[in-house]
Design an enzyme around this catalytic site. Structure first.
Site, PDB file in Angstrom:
ATOM      1  N   CYS A 130       0.905  -1.191  -0.028  1.00  0.00           N
ATOM      2  CA  CYS A 130      -0.128   0.017  -0.097  1.00  0.00           C
ATOM      3  C   CYS A 130       0.878   1.139  -0.036  1.00  0.00           C
ATOM      4  CB  CYS A 130      -1.043  -0.210   1.125  1.00  0.00           C
ATOM      5  SG  CYS A 130      -0.216  -0.055   2.788  1.00  0.00           S
ATOM      6  N   ALA A 162      -5.197  -2.458   9.755  1.00  0.00           N
ATOM      7  CA  ALA A 162      -4.087  -3.285   9.507  1.00  0.00           C
ATOM      8  C   ALA A 162      -4.440  -4.312  10.035  1.00  0.00           C
ATOM      9  CB  ALA A 162      -2.644  -2.585  10.220  1.00  0.00           C
ATOM     10  N   GLY A 163      -5.189  -5.331   9.340  1.00  0.00           N
ATOM     11  CA  GLY A 163      -5.694  -6.587   9.695  1.00  0.00           C
ATOM     12  C   GLY A 163      -4.364  -7.641  10.041  1.00  0.00           C
ATOM     13  N   THR A 166      -1.551  -7.824   7.225  1.00  0.00           N
ATOM     14  CA  THR A 166      -0.653  -6.728   7.026  1.00  0.00           C
ATOM     15  C   THR A 166       0.232  -6.912   8.130  1.00  0.00           C
ATOM     16  OG1 THR A 166      -2.536  -5.174   5.966  1.00  0.00           O
ATOM     17  CG2 THR A 166      -0.620  -4.238   7.303  1.00  0.00           C
TER      18      THR A 166
END
Length: 311
Positions: A130, A162-163, A166
């Protein structure tokens, strides 16, 4: 009208779900064929079912076994760098094009504003990160005008956007982005930093780009940056400069020491960006998701157009 190209998404988390919704709402040459996850209770799989998309919680094996898999021509991988190598191997064996939204970097780096057309024939393309999608176009814009010695980017995103994917890929983020700054941005040396900001209310994605380049016409650099911003905005509407481009002369008698390059003088260019998400799945502050899914969709749309033109 040409028949749309069927696609599948592996990864039913934040990125995969946002991408699915984009394709369903805005796809011009794409049609959702399947949403793939490993958690039967994931929100992404549940949303896909409600929207009439075929689903499997069996991962890559479930996708291959799914009825209609033979009609899927492009697969987006929105899982992790570690899992991508296995996914890619199985898909390549079956002649499926892969768009990689992880930092695995098996295929060539692709940023639509920079090199999409040059990599359309690649069987696997990597969407960098990203932060890379947001900042490397600015480095490339400076490189079009003058030689770039060093480029450093800082991507600051809300912790809420941010999962687990990430967070599991932080090291890969810095390595992949730094490499792409050099390969696509044209810098002799690149460095990337990511900040997960826990502030409440959540902050919108912000990116800072510092470039040390040979001295050149500042107006020409500004025009090049403005032109590049316009190109990125064509597929990421929430992408914008936060303030005027800043310039600082680093004199020859007081150079800065660049790690790996030594003392360097020249023109320091500072670019400050903001990326607002389209809020298809997560709120607008999650521009980090929006720029990745928007860029990946732009790539798939262009590949689909190429396929249709060859049909």
């Amino acid at each position: 009208m040409s028949k749309p190209v069927k696609v599948a998404i592996i990864g039913s988390g934040n990125i995969g779900t946002d991408l699915m919704i984009k394709i369903l709402r805005n796809g011009q040459n794409l049609e959702m064929g399947a949403m793939v996850g490993i958690d039967p209770k994931s929100d992404g799989l549940a949303r896909a079912e409600r929207m009439g998309v075929a689903t499997t919680a069996g991962g890559i094996d479930g996708l291959i076994a799914l009825e209609g898999f033979q009609d899927i021509k492009i697969v987006f991988d929105a899982t992790s760098a570690g899992a991508h190598a296995h996914h890619n191997k199985l898909l390549q064996e079956r002649g499926v094009r892969v768009i990689d939204l992880t930092p695995a970097a098996i295929g060539p780096y692709v940023i639509p504003a920079i090199n999409l057309d040059a990599e359309l024939s690649a069987s696997n393309i990597n969407m960098v990160t990203c932060g890379g999608q947001a900042t490397i176009p600015m480095v490339a814009a400076v490189s079009r005008v003058t030689k770039v010695h060093y480029a450093e980017i800082v991507a600051s995103i809300s912790s809420k956007s941010a999962g687990p994917g990430t967070r599991a890929n932080i090291d890969e983020f810095t390595e992949t982005t730094s490499s792409a700054i050099e390969k696509l941005g044209g810098a002799d040396k690149g460095k990337a930093i990511i900040v997960l900001n826990p502030a409440e209310p959540p902050l919108i994605m912000r990116d800072t780009v510092f470039v040390l380049a040979e001295r050149a016409d500042q107006d020409a650099i500004e025009r090049s940056i403005a032109d590049m911003v316009e190109v990125v905005q064509s597929y990421v509407p929430g992408y914008r400069l936060k303030q005027k481009v800043q310039f600082e002369d680093i004199p020859d008698y007081a150079p800065v020491n660049v790690q790996g390059l030594g003392p360097r003088s020249g023109l320091k260019v500072s670019v400050y960006l903001e990326v607002e998400g389209a809020a298809h799945y997560l709120p607008a502050y999650a521009g980090n998701l929006d720029i990745m899914t928007s860029a990946a969709m732009a790539c798939a749309e262009r590949i689909a157009q190429t396929r249709q033109g060859e049909a």
